[in-house]
Motif scaffolding. Structure first.
Motif, PDB file in Angstrom:
ATOM      1  N   SER A 267       0.871  -1.263   0.186  1.00 59.68           N
ATOM      2  CA  SER A 267      -0.093   0.173   0.002  1.00 59.68           C
ATOM      3  C   SER A 267       0.763   1.079   0.139  1.00 59.68           C
ATOM      4  CB  SER A 267      -0.840   0.014   1.419  1.00 59.68           C
ATOM      5  OG  SER A 267      -1.711  -1.190   1.179  1.00 59.68           O
ATOM      6  N   ALA A 268       1.870   1.088   0.633  1.00 59.85           N
ATOM      7  CA  ALA A 268       2.865   2.639   0.841  1.00 59.85           C
ATOM      8  C   ALA A 268       3.486   2.488  -0.429  1.00 59.85           C
ATOM      9  CB  ALA A 268       3.813   2.064   1.782  1.00 59.85           C
ATOM     10  N   LEU A 269       3.825   1.678  -1.223  1.00 61.04           N
ATOM     11  CA  LEU A 269       4.593   1.893  -2.604  1.00 61.04           C
ATOM     12  C   LEU A 269       3.530   2.397  -3.509  1.00 61.04           C
ATOM     13  CD1 LEU A 269       6.897   1.059  -4.349  1.00 61.04           C
ATOM     14  CD2 LEU A 269       6.125  -1.317  -4.462  1.00 61.04           C
ATOM     15  N   ALA A 270       2.278   1.927  -3.271  1.00 63.84           N
ATOM     16  CA  ALA A 270       1.174   2.262  -4.309  1.00 63.84           C
ATOM     17  C   ALA A 270       1.170   3.936  -4.120  1.00 63.84           C
ATOM     18  CB  ALA A 270      -0.108   1.646  -4.026  1.00 63.84           C
ATOM     19  N   ASN A 335      -8.612  11.133  16.070  1.00 66.21           N
ATOM     20  CA  ASN A 335      -8.666  11.172  14.859  1.00 66.21           C
ATOM     21  C   ASN A 335      -7.620  10.653  13.972  1.00 66.21           C
ATOM     22  OD1 ASN A 335     -10.896  11.219  12.772  1.00 66.21           O
ATOM     23  ND2 ASN A 335      -9.978  13.552  12.253  1.00 66.21           N
ATOM     24  N   LYS A 336      -7.113   9.449  14.641  1.00 68.75           N
ATOM     25  CA  LYS A 336      -5.798   8.946  13.823  1.00 68.75           C
ATOM     26  C   LYS A 336      -6.496   7.984  12.924  1.00 68.75           C
ATOM     27  CE  LYS A 336      -1.678  10.662  15.293  1.00 68.75           C
ATOM     28  NZ  LYS A 336      -0.610  10.730  14.516  1.00 68.75           N
ATOM     29  N   PRO A 337      -5.995   7.658  11.746  1.00 67.95           N
ATOM     30  CA  PRO A 337      -6.246   6.572  10.723  1.00 67.95           C
ATOM     31  C   PRO A 337      -6.046   5.309  11.510  1.00 67.95           C
ATOM     32  CG  PRO A 337      -5.061   8.179   9.613  1.00 67.95           C
ATOM     33  CD  PRO A 337      -5.006   8.554  10.737  1.00 67.95           C
ATOM     34  N   PHE A 338      -7.073   4.570  11.361  1.00 64.50           N
ATOM     35  CA  PHE A 338      -7.000   3.264  12.338  1.00 64.50           C
ATOM     36  C   PHE A 338      -7.559   2.034  11.409  1.00 64.50           C
ATOM     37  CE2 PHE A 338      -9.179  -0.004  14.785  1.00 64.50           C
ATOM     38  CZ  PHE A 338      -8.357  -0.243  15.829  1.00 64.50           C
ATOM     39  N   LEU A 466      -3.542   3.838   4.536  1.00 64.30           N
ATOM     40  CA  LEU A 466      -2.131   4.428   3.949  1.00 64.30           C
ATOM     41  C   LEU A 466      -2.436   5.588   3.312  1.00 64.30           C
ATOM     42  CD1 LEU A 466       1.139   3.576   4.344  1.00 64.30           C
ATOM     43  CD2 LEU A 466      -0.466   1.657   4.938  1.00 64.30           C
ATOM     44  N   LEU A 467      -3.513   5.714   2.834  1.00 69.04           N
ATOM     45  CA  LEU A 467      -3.933   6.873   2.047  1.00 69.04           C
ATOM     46  C   LEU A 467      -4.309   7.799   3.157  1.00 69.04           C
ATOM     47  CD1 LEU A 467      -6.265   5.572  -0.797  1.00 69.04           C
ATOM     48  CD2 LEU A 467      -4.272   7.125  -1.229  1.00 69.04           C
ATOM     49  N   LEU A 473      -6.630  10.197   1.397  1.00 75.73           N
ATOM     50  CA  LEU A 473      -7.714   9.512   1.275  1.00 75.73           C
ATOM     51  C   LEU A 473      -8.915  10.429   0.660  1.00 75.73           C
ATOM     52  CD1 LEU A 473      -9.207   6.843   1.361  1.00 75.73           C
ATOM     53  CD2 LEU A 473      -9.833   7.603   3.904  1.00 75.73           C
ATOM     54  N   GLN A 474      -8.939  11.697   1.174  1.00 75.70           N
ATOM     55  CA  GLN A 474     -10.396  12.501   0.617  1.00 75.70           C
ATOM     56  C   GLN A 474     -10.129  12.833  -0.818  1.00 75.70           C
ATOM     57  OE1 GLN A 474     -13.070  12.781   2.159  1.00 75.70           O
ATOM     58  NE2 GLN A 474     -12.071  11.766   3.876  1.00 75.70           N
ATOM     59  N   ASN A 475      -8.791  13.086  -1.243  1.00 77.15           N
ATOM     60  CA  ASN A 475      -8.462  13.411  -2.527  1.00 77.15           C
ATOM     61  C   ASN A 475      -8.755  12.132  -3.472  1.00 77.15           C
ATOM     62  OD1 ASN A 475      -7.791  15.056  -4.756  1.00 77.15           O
ATOM     63  ND2 ASN A 475      -5.512  14.444  -4.570  1.00 77.15           N
ATOM     64  N   TYR A 476      -8.354  10.950  -2.920  1.00 76.28           N
ATOM     65  CA  TYR A 476      -8.397   9.832  -3.704  1.00 76.28           C
ATOM     66  C   TYR A 476      -9.785   9.478  -3.960  1.00 76.28           C
ATOM     67  CZ  TYR A 476      -7.980   4.628  -4.833  1.00 76.28           C
ATOM     68  OH  TYR A 476      -8.053   3.425  -5.326  1.00 76.28           O
ATOM     69  N   MET A 477     -10.735   9.848  -2.932  1.00 79.38           N
ATOM     70  CA  MET A 477     -12.077   9.365  -2.929  1.00 79.38           C
ATOM     71  C   MET A 477     -12.809  10.358  -3.934  1.00 79.38           C
ATOM     72  SD  MET A 477     -12.483   6.711  -0.889  1.00 79.38           S
ATOM     73  CE  MET A 477     -14.185   6.899   0.146  1.00 79.38           C
ATOM     74  N   ALA A 478     -12.454  11.506  -4.119  1.00 83.77           N
ATOM     75  CA  ALA A 478     -12.932  12.621  -4.851  1.00 83.77           C
ATOM     76  C   ALA A 478     -12.727  12.562  -6.233  1.00 83.77           C
ATOM     77  CB  ALA A 478     -12.408  14.012  -4.505  1.00 83.77           C
ATOM     78  N   LYS A 479     -11.672  11.678  -6.494  1.00 83.72           N
ATOM     79  CA  LYS A 479     -11.195  11.389  -7.781  1.00 83.72           C
ATOM     80  C   LYS A 479     -11.830  10.226  -8.394  1.00 83.72           C
ATOM     81  CE  LYS A 479      -6.896  13.999  -8.096  1.00 83.72           C
ATOM     82  NZ  LYS A 479      -5.333  14.028  -8.295  1.00 83.72           N
ATOM     83  N   GLY A 480     -12.671   9.597  -7.660  1.00 86.06           N
ATOM     84  CA  GLY A 480     -13.312   8.372  -8.230  1.00 86.06           C
ATOM     85  C   GLY A 480     -12.469   7.185  -7.800  1.00 86.06           C
ATOM     86  N   CYS A 481     -11.736   7.152  -6.652  1.00 84.47           N
ATOM     87  CA  CYS A 481     -10.901   6.114  -6.304  1.00 84.47           C
ATOM     88  C   CYS A 481      -9.693   5.793  -7.208  1.00 84.47           C
ATOM     89  CB  CYS A 481     -11.561   4.811  -5.940  1.00 84.47           C
ATOM     90  SG  CYS A 481     -12.763   5.049  -4.398  1.00 84.47           S
ATOM     91  N   ARG A 482      -9.133   6.585  -7.931  1.00 85.88           N
ATOM     92  CA  ARG A 482      -7.942   6.732  -8.630  1.00 85.88           C
ATOM     93  C   ARG A 482      -6.864   7.409  -8.361  1.00 85.88           C
ATOM     94  NH1 ARG A 482      -9.977   4.372 -13.772  1.00 85.88           N
ATOM     95  NH2 ARG A 482     -12.364   4.683 -14.006  1.00 85.88           N
ATOM     96  N   LEU A 483      -5.767   6.894  -8.363  1.00 86.66           N
ATOM     97  CA  LEU A 483      -4.347   7.368  -8.270  1.00 86.66           C
ATOM     98  C   LEU A 483      -4.030   8.275  -9.374  1.00 86.66           C
ATOM     99  CD1 LEU A 483      -2.524   4.528  -6.546  1.00 86.66           C
ATOM    100  CD2 LEU A 483      -3.285   6.860  -5.454  1.00 86.66           C
ATOM    101  N   SER A 484      -3.120   9.226  -8.982  1.00 89.12           N
ATOM    102  CA  SER A 484      -2.794   9.996 -10.218  1.00 89.12           C
ATOM    103  C   SER A 484      -1.757   9.112 -10.937  1.00 89.12           C
ATOM    104  CB  SER A 484      -1.588  11.361  -9.477  1.00 89.12           C
ATOM    105  OG  SER A 484      -0.587  11.391  -9.983  1.00 89.12           O
ATOM    106  N   PRO A 485      -1.488   9.496 -12.271  1.00 92.31           N
ATOM    107  CA  PRO A 485      -0.719   8.492 -13.199  1.00 92.31           C
ATOM    108  C   PRO A 485       0.844   8.345 -12.563  1.00 92.31           C
ATOM    109  CG  PRO A 485      -1.991  10.174 -14.513  1.00 92.31           C
ATOM    110  CD  PRO A 485      -2.093  10.456 -13.139  1.00 92.31           C
ATOM    111  N   ARG A 486       1.271   9.666 -11.949  1.00 99.06           N
ATOM    112  CA  ARG A 486       2.666   9.569 -11.192  1.00 99.06           C
ATOM    113  C   ARG A 486       2.748   8.361 -10.231  1.00 99.06           C
ATOM    114  NH1 ARG A 486       4.448  13.383  -8.877  1.00 99.06           N
ATOM    115  NH2 ARG A 486       2.519  14.564  -8.461  1.00 99.06           N
TER     116      ARG A 486
END
Length: 486
Positions: A267-270, A335-338, A466-467, A473-486
Motif C-alpha cells: 500500500s505504501a508503494l502504491a 482522529n488517527k487513521p486506524f 495508508l492513504l 484519502l479524501q482526494n483519492y475518493m474525490a477522484k473516483g478512487c483513482r491514483l494520479s498517473p505518477r
C-alpha cells in the motif's frame, strides 16, 4: 502439471519465499498459469493455531504427496483455468528434524510425477567474512551434499550473497555441487525485494525452466515484467515517509505479522511513500507497565502518538490485552487513521460480552472449528468507505482465520455510538466490517490479507489506512478512487 520445489540450506530465513514468489512472477509474466504452495513442516498441527514462539515435531509421507497434487490443481486465477506450474516452498532448512518427512515425500514424488515434470531449486548462503572479504562456498557444498544424500539433486542453486558472485566462486560451486555453471544463480543483496524477479530473469532462469520442464512459453515482450520493473524503479526513488504503529502481542517476532506487514508495504508503494512500521507491545501501553517500568511505558506511548496511523491485528478487545483497547480508544479520540485487522476474543466471564465464541466453536478443539479460508462479505451500505475502496462491488471474498465474533445482539448499541456494521456475512448473522462515522478512517475487519495483497494490487483496507495516514484519502475518493498517473 509441472512442479518446482524450493528448498533452503545453511540457515533459516534465507529467502526461500522471495525466491519462490520471484520464480512464480517471471513464469506468470510468460503467460503461464502459476500457483504456489507454502509448506510449514508440521503434519498434525495447524501451524496457524499455535503461538509463533512454538515449534512442534511431525511425521508421514503419502498424505503429503496427495495433498500437494490436490492443492496444485486448484485454480488461483480469475478465469478459473487449472494452473500449469506449481511452485512449492518447503519451509525450514535441509537437515531439520521437522522437514525430514517432507524431504522424503518429495524424494518419492519426483519419481511419481516423472523427471520432466519436477525440478528442485535449492537456496543457499555464500558468507563473506569481513576479515578476509572472501566468498566462502563450503556451507553451500555441505548443504547440497546433505540434500543429495537425502535423495534430491538441485537443478538450480540460488546463492544468497552480499555482493555478486565471482566467476571463480561460481565455477567452484558448479564443480563440487554437480551442476553446470549456468545452473548457479547469484542472488546478491539488492535495493528492494522487487528487484529479485528481474535479477533471476537476467540470469536466464526462465529459459532454463522452459527447457528443463518443457514449458509452452513464447519468446515475446512481457508487459507484466515491464510493469514490475517500473514498480521496482519507483520503490528506489521514494522520498516521502509514512509511519504506522503496529500494536500487538507478538511484536518481538515481526514474522508473526508478515501478511499485514506486506499489505502495508504494498500500500505504501502504491502511494509513493516509504513505510516505517513502529512495533509496540500492547502490554507496554498498560497502566501496570507505567508503575513497573515507566520508561518503557512512555517510550511505547511516544511511538504511538508520533505515528501517522494505527494498526491493531486482533483488536477490539483481546483477553488480557488492555493495551490494545487503549490504543484503539486513543486512535478514535485523536482522529488517527486506524485499522483493526481481524477481531478476536474478549473476556469470557463478562455478563455483556462484546465479542463471543462462534456457536459452532468447541473450546476443546481449538484448530478444528475455526472459521477458515475464503468467505464472502456482503456490503450493507453504499456510503461505506471500504466498499468504495473495493471498487463499489456489492460483495468481496477474503480469507478468514478466527473463532470469535462480535456479539450480534449488541449491534444496535454500537450503531447508536456511530459504529456502523457496513459488511456482514451471506446470512447476515456475522459482523465482518465496521466503520466509525465522522472519523478520517476508523475501520475494523474480521479477515486478513494473507495471499491476497499484491505489490501491484494492495489489499483495500490497508491501502485505505495508508492513504488516510498520508492525508490523501479524501482526494483519492474525490477522484473516483483513482491514483494520479505518477
Amino acid at each position: 502439471m509441472k512442479y518446482i520445489l524450493v528448498t533452503g540450506g545453511v540457515i533459516s530465513g534465507i529467502g526461500k519465499g522471495i525466491i519462490a514468489s520471484s520464480v512464480g512472477t517471471i513464469l506468470k509474466s510468460c503467460g503461464l498459469h502459476v500457483t504456489a504452495i507454502k509448506i510449514d513442516p508440521y503434519i498434525n498441527i495447524d501451524a496457524g493455531t499455535f503461538s509463533p514462539y512454538e515449534h512442534v515435531v511431525p511425521h508421514i509421507t503419502d498424505a503429503i504427496q496427495e495433498w500437494v497434487m490436490k492443492q496444485a490443481r486448484i485454480s488461483v486465477d480469475d478465469d478459473g483455468v487449472e494452473p500449469q506450474v506449481c511452485v512449492i516452498e518447503l519451509g525450514g532448512t535441509v537437515g531439520d528434524i521437522e522437514s525430514m518427512p517432507f524431504i522424503e515425500a518429495f524424494r518419492q514424488f519426483q519419481f511419481k510425477v516423472k523427471r520432466e515434470n519436477f525440478c528442485n531449486i535449492h537456496v543457499s548462503l555464500i558468507p563473506q567474512p569481513s576479515t578476509t572479504g572472501e566468498q566462502k562456498t563450503k556451507p553451500t557444498q555441505n548443504s547440497v551434499r546433505e540434500l543429495r544424500g537425502l535423495g534430491l539433486s538441485p537443478d538450480l542453486i540460488m546463492c544468497r550473497c552480499t555482493t555478486p558472485l565471482e566467476t571463480a566462486v561460481k565455477e567452484k560451486i558448479s564443480m563440487f555441487c554437480h551442476v553446470e555453471p549456468t545452473q548457479v544463480v547469484c542472488v546478491q543483496d539488492v535495493s528492494s525485494i522487487y528487484r529479485v524477479p528481474l535479477l533471476l530473469e537476467e540470469q536466464g532462469v526462465v529459459s532454463y525452466l522452459c527447457q528443463r520442464l518443457n514449458l509452452p512459453v513464447e519468446v515475446r515482450p512481457r508487459r507484466m515484467l515491464t510493469k514490475w520493473k517500473e514498480m521496482a524503479d519507483r520503490s528506489d526513488r521514494l522520498l516521502e515517509h509514512v509511519s504506522i504503529a503496529l500494536v500487538g502481542k507478538y511484536t518481538k517476532l515481526s514474522d508473526s505479522y508478515t501478511s499485514v506487514i506486506k499489505a502495508l508495504e504494498h500500500s505504501a508503494l502504491a502511494i509513493n511513500h516509504k513505510l516505517e512500521v513502529k512495533y509496540i507491545d500492547s502490554a507496554d501501553l498498560e497502566t501496570g507497565t507505567q508503575q513497573a517500568e515507566p520508561v518503557k511505558y512512555h517510550e511505547a506511548w511516544q511511538k504511538l502518538c508520533s505515528s501517522h496511523g494505527v494498526l491493531v491485528p486482533g483488536g477490539f478487545g483481546v483477553r488480557g490485552t488492555e493495551g490494545k483497547m487503549l490504543a484503539i480508544s486513543w486512535a478514535r479520540k485523536q482522529n488517527k487513521p486506524f485499522l483493526d485487522a481481524n477481531s478476536t476474543e474478549f473476556n469470557p466471564e463478562s455478563k455483556h460480552p462484546v465479542v463471543i465464541d462462534m456457536p459452532e466453536h468447541n473450546p476443546g478443539q481449538m484448530g478444528g472449528t475455526m472459521r477458515l479460508g475464503r468467505r464472502r462479505t456482503i456490503f450493507k451500505s453504499n456510503t461505506s468507505v471500504l466498499k468504495k475502496l473495493y471498487g463499489g462491488f456489492e460483495y468481496v471474498e477474503e480469507r478468514h482465520r478466527h473463532r470469535f465474533e462480535v456479539n450480534p445482539e449488541l449491534k444496535h448499541h454500537f450503531e447508536t455510538k456511530g459504529l456502523q456494521f457496513v459488511g456482514q456475512d451471506v446470512e447476515g448473522e456475522r459482523m465482518e466490517v465496521i466503520e466509525l462515522e465522522g472519523h478520517c478512517y476508523f475501520v475494523g475487519v474480521q479477515y486478513h490479507p494473507e495471499f491476497n495483497s499484491r505489490p501491484i494490487k494492495p489489499s483495500p483496507p490497508y491501502f485505505g489506512l495508508l492513504l488516510a495516514a498520508a492525508g490523501k484519502l479524501q482526494n483519492y475518493m474525490a477522484k473516483g478512487c483513482r491514483l494520479s498517473p505518477r
